[in-house]
Write a protein that holds these residues in place. Structure first.
Motif, PDB file in Angstrom:
ATOM      1  N   HIS A 131       5.442  -4.864  -6.326  1.00  0.00           N
ATOM      2  CA  HIS A 131       5.274  -6.172  -4.970  1.00  0.00           C
ATOM      3  C   HIS A 131       6.462  -6.682  -4.725  1.00  0.00           C
ATOM      4  O   HIS A 131       7.476  -5.958  -4.808  1.00  0.00           O
ATOM      5  N   GLY A 132       6.830  -7.494  -3.762  1.00  0.00           N
ATOM      6  CA  GLY A 132       7.807  -7.949  -2.929  1.00  0.00           C
ATOM      7  C   GLY A 132       7.694  -8.658  -1.636  1.00  0.00           C
ATOM      8  O   GLY A 132       8.789  -8.431  -0.794  1.00  0.00           O
ATOM      9  N   HIS A 133       6.876  -7.319  -1.247  1.00  0.00           N
ATOM     10  CA  HIS A 133       6.936  -6.886   0.319  1.00  0.00           C
ATOM     11  C   HIS A 133       5.559  -6.353   0.281  1.00  0.00           C
ATOM     12  O   HIS A 133       4.961  -5.931  -0.309  1.00  0.00           O
ATOM     13  N   VAL A 134       5.214  -6.333   2.408  1.00  0.00           N
ATOM     14  CA  VAL A 134       4.206  -5.938   2.522  1.00  0.00           C
ATOM     15  C   VAL A 134       4.798  -3.758   2.847  1.00  0.00           C
ATOM     16  O   VAL A 134       5.451  -4.232   3.655  1.00  0.00           O
ATOM     17  N   ALA A 135       3.641  -3.820   3.301  1.00  0.00           N
ATOM     18  CA  ALA A 135       3.975  -2.571   4.382  1.00  0.00           C
ATOM     19  C   ALA A 135       4.184  -2.309   5.679  1.00  0.00           C
ATOM     20  O   ALA A 135       5.254  -1.460   6.249  1.00  0.00           O
ATOM     21  N   LYS A 136       3.702  -3.753   6.426  1.00  0.00           N
ATOM     22  CA  LYS A 136       4.238  -3.389   7.889  1.00  0.00           C
ATOM     23  C   LYS A 136       4.461  -4.724   8.397  1.00  0.00           C
ATOM     24  O   LYS A 136       3.894  -5.897   7.585  1.00  0.00           O
ATOM     25  N   ASP A 137       5.814  -5.127   9.197  1.00  0.00           N
ATOM     26  CA  ASP A 137       5.554  -6.874   9.519  1.00  0.00           C
ATOM     27  C   ASP A 137       4.571  -6.674  10.515  1.00  0.00           C
ATOM     28  O   ASP A 137       3.873  -5.771  10.612  1.00  0.00           O
ATOM     29  N   ARG A 138       4.460  -7.915  11.533  1.00  0.00           N
ATOM     30  CA  ARG A 138       3.843  -8.219  12.062  1.00  0.00           C
ATOM     31  C   ARG A 138       3.852  -7.865  12.841  1.00  0.00           C
ATOM     32  O   ARG A 138       2.730  -7.126  13.810  1.00  0.00           O
ATOM     33  N   GLN A 139       4.710  -7.345  13.535  1.00  0.00           N
ATOM     34  CA  GLN A 139       4.435  -6.252  14.927  1.00  0.00           C
ATOM     35  C   GLN A 139       3.943  -4.967  14.772  1.00  0.00           C
ATOM     36  O   GLN A 139       3.991  -3.800  15.545  1.00  0.00           O
ATOM     37  N   CYS A 141       8.701  -1.704   3.848  1.00  0.00           N
ATOM     38  CA  CYS A 141       8.187  -0.651   2.524  1.00  0.00           C
ATOM     39  C   CYS A 141       9.870  -0.207   2.605  1.00  0.00           C
ATOM     40  O   CYS A 141      10.423   0.385   3.411  1.00  0.00           O
ATOM     41  N   PRO A 142      10.406  -0.164   1.440  1.00  0.00           N
ATOM     42  CA  PRO A 142      12.039   0.546   1.521  1.00  0.00           C
ATOM     43  C   PRO A 142      11.717   1.833   1.186  1.00  0.00           C
ATOM     44  O   PRO A 142      12.865   2.901   0.946  1.00  0.00           O
ATOM     45  N   TYR A 175       0.610  -0.768   0.280  1.00  0.00           N
ATOM     46  CA  TYR A 175       0.001  -0.165  -0.001  1.00  0.00           C
ATOM     47  C   TYR A 175       1.003   1.338  -0.265  1.00  0.00           C
ATOM     48  O   TYR A 175       0.392   2.229  -0.122  1.00  0.00           O
ATOM     49  N   ASP A 176       2.251   1.290   0.630  1.00  0.00           N
ATOM     50  CA  ASP A 176       3.219   2.749   0.540  1.00  0.00           C
ATOM     51  C   ASP A 176       3.639   2.988  -0.477  1.00  0.00           C
ATOM     52  O   ASP A 176       3.724   4.053  -1.023  1.00  0.00           O
ATOM     53  N   CYS A 177       3.726   1.671  -1.918  1.00  0.00           N
ATOM     54  CA  CYS A 177       4.849   1.763  -2.669  1.00  0.00           C
ATOM     55  C   CYS A 177       4.160   1.533  -4.007  1.00  0.00           C
ATOM     56  O   CYS A 177       4.542   1.714  -5.110  1.00  0.00           O
ATOM     57  N   GLY A 178       3.035   0.820  -4.003  1.00  0.00           N
ATOM     58  CA  GLY A 178       2.585   0.254  -5.046  1.00  0.00           C
ATOM     59  C   GLY A 178       3.510  -1.268  -5.975  1.00  0.00           C
ATOM     60  O   GLY A 178       2.637  -1.437  -6.917  1.00  0.00           O
TER      61      GLY A 178
END
Length: 390
Positions: A307-315, A320-321, A302-305
């Motif tokens: 693939h390959g990662h998500v905006a936040k981890d489980r904690q 997002c880079p 959601y932060d950069c639009g």
């Protein structure tokens, strides 16, 4: 003619006195109305319009005989005594400030006005006043800002993107008074809604009056080690309806090319012109997507639009880079659209984001533009869980 006018010329700059050059023009108009006026009569008519014991009369009496023997000589001496001042030329910045200060009086919309003996309307009179102010904005850069300051009924009737002031002002002049009256009435109803919603219990009462029961979705099963899913209050408009509305209103998603970037910039300008900078994106007003990013239903960050990662981890820590790669309204819109896609298409195959948790506001939101109530999911947070959520 001056000799027939009770108002006299003093020449000392007092309040209500003639402008010296207007005075000369008045004298010369008097000459035109009479045939064969001699030079001596011209000079006499001039002297008879000077106030007694005034600065102007003292100046006239002090002239040499040859300086007032003919009208040409007298006019030359007059212009030496009272030279014409150069007009103040307004800069582009001066005109821009006046353009932003020119208000269209909302209380007068739809009413007839009498201006210089001619019946007109407030929006037409506003366009007339704006015309000489916009001459130096040849590229129409200030049109979006000026349009944003117009009353909502007028903005609703002037749709589209304008880059030319002539076309923009003509569109305002062409507003039908019948259509304007309808928009004014609609605005009054919306304001009545807003006033009613000031009560702490009013939103819930109004929401319950409009609410319909949505068909419950089939229960989902998760592995024993799967995440705990927090239930979200159902929106007052069903998810399938919201999904259909969203897909109907989605603007084109342009490629990352020169033409695509230009088209995207126009989409953003039009969005802000229609809805304002603070408008909450929703399925009725979807925010344009940045060229080169993934579609809304692709499960992208959601932060950069991408693939390959998500905006936040489980904690809940950002992963997002490039978390600020997209404008804030687009990040918010991707979050809301992701929620609608997930619940509107429950049978979609798994996507790369393994778990999505949603936190919602429990109070309904009244949307002025669509006259509808929603429970919006303001923060659809991405994070990795312990397995696929689908």
């Amino acid at each position: 003619m001056a000799a027939d006018n009770n108002k006299m010329f003093y020449g000392d700059g007092r309040a209500g006195d003639y402008n010296p050059h207007d005075y000369i023009k008045m004298i010369k108009r008097g000459f035109v109305t009479r045939a064969n006026v001699s030079e001596a009569n011209k000079v006499e008519l001039f002297s008879l319009s000077l106030a007694a014991s005034s600065e102007a009369e003292a100046w006239f009496d002090g002239l040499a005989a040859n300086e007032k023997a003919t009208w040409a000589a007298l006019e030359g001496e007059f212009l030496k005594q009272w030279p014409k001042e150069a007009p103040v030329v307004k800069t582009a910045q001066d005109l821009a400030e006046e353009m932003m200060m020119l208000e269209m009086c909302e209380d007068e919309l739809g009413r007839k006005l009498e201006v210089d003996g001619i019946s007109t309307y407030e929006h037409v009179q506003w366009a007339r006043k704006m015309r000489p102010l916009c001459v130096k904005d040849t590229s129409g850069l200030l049109i979006p800002q000026v349009r944003k300051k117009l009353p909502r009924p007028v903005r609703n009737l002037v749709q589209g993107t304008f880059t030319d002031w002539t076309a923009f002002l003509q569109a305002i002049r062409n507003i039908s008074i019948t259509d304007l009256e309808d928009e004014i009435e609609k605005e009054k109803r919306l304001r009545s809604h807003d006033a009613a919603l000031q009560s702490p219990t009013a939103p819930l009462r109004a929401a319950m009056a409009k609410a319909t029961l949505a068909t419950p979705s089939a229960a989902r099963t998760y592995p024993p080690s799967g995440p705990t899913i927090r239930r979200v209050p159902a929106p007052l408009t069903s998810i399938p309806q919201r999904l259909a509305t969203m897909e109907r209103n989605l603007p084109p998603h342009h490629p990352n090319t020169g033409a695509g970037q230009t088209a995207y910039a126009k989409q953003v300008v039009e969005y802000k012109s229609r809805f304002g900078d603070l408008a909450q994106p929703n399925e009725f007003r979807p925010y344009p997507l940045t060229p080169g990013t993934q579609p809304l239903d692709a499960g992208a960050c959601y932060d950069c639009g991408q693939h390959g990662h998500v905006a936040k981890d489980r904690q809940g820590n950002p992963t997002c880079p490039t978390p600020q790669a997209l404008p804030e309204p687009e990040r918010r819109w991707r979050s809301i659209a992701g929620y609608i896609y997930r619940l509107g298409r429950p049978n979609n195959p798994p996507v790369e984001i393994r778990y999505v948790a949603t936190s919602s506001s429990p109070l309904p939101f009244y949307d002025r533009d669509t006259d509808s109530y929603f429970i919006y999911e303001y923060d659809d947070e991405q994070g990795k869980g312990q397995g696929s959520s689908e």
